[in-house]
Design an enzyme around this catalytic site. Sequence first.
Site, PDB file in Angstrom:
ATOM      1  N   PRO A  10       0.783  -1.220   0.000  1.00 31.87           N
ATOM      2  CA  PRO A  10       0.000   0.000   0.000  1.00 31.87           C
ATOM      3  C   PRO A  10       0.822   1.281   0.000  1.00 31.87           C
ATOM      4  O   PRO A  10       1.842   1.380   0.682  1.00 31.87           O
ATOM      5  CB  PRO A  10      -0.833  -0.092   1.292  1.00 31.87           C
ATOM      6  CG  PRO A  10      -0.207  -1.147   2.107  1.00 31.87           C
ATOM      7  CD  PRO A  10       0.477  -2.081   1.153  1.00 31.87           C
ATOM      8  N   ASN A  11       0.319   2.216  -0.777  1.00 34.04           N
ATOM      9  CA  ASN A  11       0.832   3.591  -0.886  1.00 34.04           C
ATOM     10  C   ASN A  11       2.130   3.702  -1.675  1.00 34.04           C
ATOM     11  O   ASN A  11       2.575   4.811  -1.959  1.00 34.04           O
ATOM     12  CB  ASN A  11       0.980   4.244   0.507  1.00 34.04           C
ATOM     13  CG  ASN A  11      -0.358   4.383   1.193  1.00 34.04           C
ATOM     14  OD1 ASN A  11      -1.295   4.902   0.599  1.00 34.04           O
ATOM     15  ND2 ASN A  11      -0.474   3.891   2.411  1.00 34.04           N
ATOM     16  N   ARG A  18       5.120  12.261  -3.258  1.00 28.56           N
ATOM     17  CA  ARG A  18       5.018  12.900  -1.939  1.00 28.56           C
ATOM     18  C   ARG A  18       6.169  12.403  -1.084  1.00 28.56           C
ATOM     19  O   ARG A  18       6.775  11.373  -1.381  1.00 28.56           O
ATOM     20  CB  ARG A  18       3.688  12.509  -1.282  1.00 28.56           C
ATOM     21  CG  ARG A  18       2.479  13.234  -1.856  1.00 28.56           C
ATOM     22  CD  ARG A  18       1.230  12.871  -1.053  1.00 28.56           C
ATOM     23  NE  ARG A  18       1.537  12.823   0.371  1.00 28.56           N
ATOM     24  CZ  ARG A  18       1.019  11.920   1.236  1.00 28.56           C
ATOM     25  NH1 ARG A  18       0.197  10.999   0.795  1.00 28.56           N
ATOM     26  NH2 ARG A  18       1.344  11.952   2.504  1.00 28.56           N
ATOM     27  N   TYR A  23      11.258   9.043   0.993  1.00 27.63           N
ATOM     28  CA  TYR A  23      11.183   7.968   0.003  1.00 27.63           C
ATOM     29  C   TYR A  23      11.876   8.271  -1.327  1.00 27.63           C
ATOM     30  O   TYR A  23      11.909   7.416  -2.204  1.00 27.63           O
ATOM     31  CB  TYR A  23       9.712   7.604  -0.248  1.00 27.63           C
ATOM     32  CG  TYR A  23       9.022   7.058   0.990  1.00 27.63           C
ATOM     33  CD1 TYR A  23       9.408   5.839   1.539  1.00 27.63           C
ATOM     34  CD2 TYR A  23       8.004   7.759   1.618  1.00 27.63           C
ATOM     35  CE1 TYR A  23       8.795   5.339   2.677  1.00 27.63           C
ATOM     36  CE2 TYR A  23       7.380   7.265   2.764  1.00 27.63           C
ATOM     37  CZ  TYR A  23       7.786   6.058   3.280  1.00 27.63           C
ATOM     38  OH  TYR A  23       7.183   5.553   4.411  1.00 27.63           O
ATOM     39  N   ASN A  74       8.175  -5.627  -0.975  1.00 21.54           N
ATOM     40  CA  ASN A  74       8.062  -4.497  -0.059  1.00 21.54           C
ATOM     41  C   ASN A  74       6.577  -4.416   0.261  1.00 21.54           C
ATOM     42  O   ASN A  74       5.796  -3.865  -0.524  1.00 21.54           O
ATOM     43  CB  ASN A  74       8.566  -3.202  -0.688  1.00 21.54           C
ATOM     44  CG  ASN A  74       8.473  -2.035   0.279  1.00 21.54           C
ATOM     45  OD1 ASN A  74       7.899  -2.159   1.370  1.00 21.54           O
ATOM     46  ND2 ASN A  74       9.041  -0.905  -0.098  1.00 21.54           N
ATOM     47  N   ALA A  77       3.108  -0.890   4.692  1.00 22.96           N
ATOM     48  CA  ALA A  77       2.649  -0.931   6.088  1.00 22.96           C
ATOM     49  C   ALA A  77       2.150  -2.321   6.490  1.00 22.96           C
ATOM     50  O   ALA A  77       2.148  -2.659   7.683  1.00 22.96           O
ATOM     51  CB  ALA A  77       1.565   0.111   6.307  1.00 22.96           C
ATOM     52  N   GLU A  98      13.028  -9.420   1.363  1.00 23.53           N
ATOM     53  CA  GLU A  98      12.213  -8.301   1.848  1.00 23.53           C
ATOM     54  C   GLU A  98      12.981  -7.002   1.603  1.00 23.53           C
ATOM     55  O   GLU A  98      14.181  -6.932   1.912  1.00 23.53           O
ATOM     56  CB  GLU A  98      11.975  -8.515   3.349  1.00 23.53           C
ATOM     57  CG  GLU A  98      11.233  -7.386   4.031  1.00 23.53           C
ATOM     58  CD  GLU A  98      11.002  -7.671   5.527  1.00 23.53           C
ATOM     59  OE1 GLU A  98      11.492  -8.709   6.046  1.00 23.53           O
ATOM     60  OE2 GLU A  98      10.346  -6.839   6.175  1.00 23.53           O
ATOM     61  N   HIS A 100      12.879  -2.690   2.093  1.00 26.30           N
ATOM     62  CA  HIS A 100      12.292  -1.437   2.571  1.00 26.30           C
ATOM     63  C   HIS A 100      13.166  -0.290   2.101  1.00 26.30           C
ATOM     64  O   HIS A 100      14.398  -0.352   2.229  1.00 26.30           O
ATOM     65  CB  HIS A 100      12.154  -1.423   4.092  1.00 26.30           C
ATOM     66  CG  HIS A 100      11.210  -2.479   4.563  1.00 26.30           C
ATOM     67  ND1 HIS A 100       9.861  -2.368   4.365  1.00 26.30           N
ATOM     68  CD2 HIS A 100      11.433  -3.674   5.140  1.00 26.30           C
ATOM     69  CE1 HIS A 100       9.287  -3.465   4.821  1.00 26.30           C
ATOM     70  NE2 HIS A 100      10.211  -4.268   5.290  1.00 26.30           N
ATOM     71  N   ARG A 107      12.986   4.256  12.563  1.00 25.30           N
ATOM     72  CA  ARG A 107      11.715   4.989  12.537  1.00 25.30           C
ATOM     73  C   ARG A 107      10.868   4.641  13.771  1.00 25.30           C
ATOM     74  O   ARG A 107      11.400   4.127  14.752  1.00 25.30           O
ATOM     75  CB  ARG A 107      11.001   4.686  11.212  1.00 25.30           C
ATOM     76  CG  ARG A 107      11.836   5.128  10.001  1.00 25.30           C
ATOM     77  CD  ARG A 107      11.107   4.931   8.698  1.00 25.30           C
ATOM     78  NE  ARG A 107       9.898   5.756   8.631  1.00 25.30           N
ATOM     79  CZ  ARG A 107       8.989   5.669   7.663  1.00 25.30           C
ATOM     80  NH1 ARG A 107       9.164   4.797   6.668  1.00 25.30           N
ATOM     81  NH2 ARG A 107       7.922   6.438   7.677  1.00 25.30           N
TER      82      ARG A 107
HETATM   83  O1  CA2 Z   1      10.496   1.872   3.864  1.00 29.01           O
HETATM   84  C1  CA2 Z   1       9.662   1.217   3.227  1.00 29.01           C
HETATM   85  O2  CA2 Z   1       9.850   0.785   2.097  1.00 29.01           O
HETATM   86  C2  CA2 Z   1       8.285   0.971   3.855  1.00 29.01           C
HETATM   87  O3  CA2 Z   1       7.888  -0.355   3.511  1.00 29.01           O
HETATM   88  C3  CA2 Z   1       7.351   1.988   3.230  1.00 29.01           C
HETATM   89  C4  CA2 Z   1       5.948   1.945   3.818  1.00 29.01           C
HETATM   90  C5  CA2 Z   1       5.992   2.023   5.336  1.00 29.01           C
HETATM   91  O4  CA2 Z   1       4.686   1.874   5.869  1.00 29.01           O
HETATM   92  C6  CA2 Z   1       6.897   0.956   5.923  1.00 29.01           C
HETATM   93  O5  CA2 Z   1       6.935   1.106   7.330  1.00 29.01           O
HETATM   94  C7  CA2 Z   1       8.300   1.085   5.370  1.00 29.01           C
HETATM   95  C8  CA2 Z   1       5.123   3.123   3.306  1.00 29.01           C
HETATM   96  C9  CA2 Z   1       5.071   3.263   1.820  1.00 29.01           C
HETATM   97  C10 CA2 Z   1       4.410   4.564   1.525  1.00 29.01           C
HETATM   98  O6  CA2 Z   1       5.060   5.144   0.432  1.00 29.01           O
HETATM   99  C11 CA2 Z   1       4.834   6.453   0.179  1.00 29.01           C
HETATM  100  C12 CA2 Z   1       5.591   7.009  -0.808  1.00 29.01           C
HETATM  101  C13 CA2 Z   1       5.437   8.346  -1.104  1.00 29.01           C
HETATM  102  C14 CA2 Z   1       4.510   9.096  -0.424  1.00 29.01           C
HETATM  103  C15 CA2 Z   1       3.746   8.532   0.565  1.00 29.01           C
HETATM  104  C16 CA2 Z   1       3.911   7.196   0.858  1.00 29.01           C
END
Ligand code: CA2
Length: 144
Positions: A10-11, A18, A23, A74, A77, A98, A100, A107
């Site tokens: 997700p996301n 963003r 990221y 990946n 969340a 895996e 990230h 974090r």
């Molecule tokens: O660090 C990572 O790759 C995560 O898997 C990213 C997830 C987060 O919930 C994990 O704890 C760590 C979130 C991905 C959201 O990606 C976005 C990218 C741009 C803007 C907003 C969210």
Amino acid sequence: MPMIHILNGPNLNLLGQREPTLYGHETLADVEAACAALAAELGLEIEFAQSNHEGAIVEQIHAARLAAQGVIINAGAYTHTSVAILDALSAFEGPVVEVHITNIHRREAFRHHSYVSQRADAMIAGCGTQGYLLALRHMAQRLR
Ligand code: CA2
């Protein structure tokens, strides 16, 4: 040619749009293109997917059981919440890496635990989107 499924949770579709300080500036399409180029060099085939839905990711892992030699995931969340994704990965027989983008251990405390790590053979965190490429190189070596 070994087939690797690269699954995103997700996301991650918002990558590059963003929160660039966390990221980075690359979009998920950029990451897919970089993975495709490296895979060709390494003699791997890839399928690249993203979903915001837990059940859809479970089904993508089931599909990988039938079609892929390795999985790079990946789970976003869902990494920190999903026993369903862990169970699906446990039914996959090949190597699981895996990834990230961020260092989840630097974090919030709720990101420190990963259900996916219970099954993953390797984990790459904190290398930005380059982590996907490192995972592919590891996969190539492992499947050689
Ligand atoms: O660090 C990572 O790759 C995560 O898997 C990213 C997830 C987060 O919930 C994990 O704890 C760590 C979130 C991905 C959201 O990606 C976005 C990218 C741009 C803007 C907003 C969210």
